[in-house]
Design a protein around this motif. Sequence first.
Motif, PDB file in Angstrom:
ATOM      1  N   SER A  87      -6.557  -5.731   3.039  1.00 27.37           N
ATOM      2  CA  SER A  87      -5.212  -5.908   2.499  1.00 27.37           C
ATOM      3  C   SER A  87      -4.332  -4.700   2.837  1.00 27.37           C
ATOM      4  O   SER A  87      -4.780  -3.555   2.820  1.00 27.37           O
ATOM      5  N   GLN A  88      -3.064  -4.972   3.130  1.00 26.77           N
ATOM      6  CA  GLN A  88      -2.107  -3.915   3.445  1.00 26.77           C
ATOM      7  C   GLN A  88      -1.309  -3.476   2.218  1.00 26.77           C
ATOM      8  O   GLN A  88      -0.531  -2.525   2.297  1.00 26.77           O
ATOM      9  N   ASP A  89      -1.525  -4.161   1.113  1.00 30.98           N
ATOM     10  CA  ASP A  89      -0.806  -3.835  -0.121  1.00 30.98           C
ATOM     11  C   ASP A  89      -1.397  -2.565  -0.722  1.00 30.98           C
ATOM     12  O   ASP A  89      -2.589  -2.508  -1.024  1.00 30.98           O
ATOM     13  N   ASN A  94      -5.447   0.535  -3.940  1.00 31.38           N
ATOM     14  CA  ASN A  94      -5.746   1.472  -5.022  1.00 31.38           C
ATOM     15  C   ASN A  94      -6.624   0.827  -6.092  1.00 31.38           C
ATOM     16  O   ASN A  94      -7.514   1.473  -6.661  1.00 31.38           O
ATOM     17  N   PHE A  95      -6.344  -0.451  -6.351  1.00 32.51           N
ATOM     18  CA  PHE A  95      -7.158  -1.172  -7.330  1.00 32.51           C
ATOM     19  C   PHE A  95      -8.615  -1.267  -6.858  1.00 32.51           C
ATOM     20  O   PHE A  95      -9.553  -1.052  -7.630  1.00 32.51           O
ATOM     21  N   ILE A  96      -8.815  -1.580  -5.578  1.00 36.81           N
ATOM     22  CA  ILE A  96     -10.164  -1.688  -5.011  1.00 36.81           C
ATOM     23  C   ILE A  96     -10.883  -0.346  -5.087  1.00 36.81           C
ATOM     24  O   ILE A  96     -12.062  -0.264  -5.462  1.00 36.81           O
TER      25      ILE A  96
END
Length: 206
Positions: A87-89, A94-96
Motif C-alpha cells: 500500500s502507498q497510503d 504506519n498502522f501495519i
Amino acid sequence: MTDEQTPAEDVAFEAEDLTQEIEALKAEIAAMKDQALRYAAEAENVKRRAEREMNDARAYAIQKFARDLLGAADNLSRATAASPRDSQDAAVKNFIVGVEMTEKELQAAFERNGLKKVDPTKGEKFDPHLHQAVMEQPSDEVAAGGVVAVLQVGYELLGRLVRPAMVAVAAKGSTGPAPAEPAAAAANPYAASGEDAGGTAFDTKA
C-alpha cells in the motif's frame, strides 16, 4: 545367695545378667539409630518434594495466563500476514508497522518468560508430544511421517506443552528426505540445581 552358692558363683551370675542387659541396650540403641535414619531420610524426601513443587509452581504460574493470550498472538500473526504491505497510503503503512511492532513485543514478552513457539520446519519429524496432525497429504518433497505444513503454531512453557502445533503430515508413500529430528526441549531455569523441567510431563489443563 543360697547356702550352696559361693561368692564367685554369685558374681558370675551378676556378670551374666549385666551382659544380657548390655546386649539388650545395644540392640535398642541400634533400633533407635535405624529409626532416626529413616525419619531423617523421610524428612529429606519431603523437603525435596516441596522444593520441586515450589519450583514448578513458580515456573508454570503464568501457564493459564499465557494460554489466554495465545488467541491475541494468533490474531496479530494473521493480521501481519494479511497486511497490504504494498500500500502507498502512509497511514496504512504506519498502522501495519504498529501491528508488527506489537506482535514482536508480545513474542519477546513470551520469550522472556519461557514461553516459546512450537513451529516445526517443513520436513521435520512428526512428534506426537508437540504436534497435532489435523490432516495427511501426499508429498514428493517430504518423506512419510514428516511435517508438510504448519496450520497453527503451538507453544510450550519451559518444556511443558501449552498448545500443540497443528500440522499437516506427509502420508504413507510420500517420497523425500528422511524427516529431521525435532529440537530438544528447553531446560527449566527456575528449577533447583540438577533438576530439569523438560521431558515427559506435559500438562494441557492447567
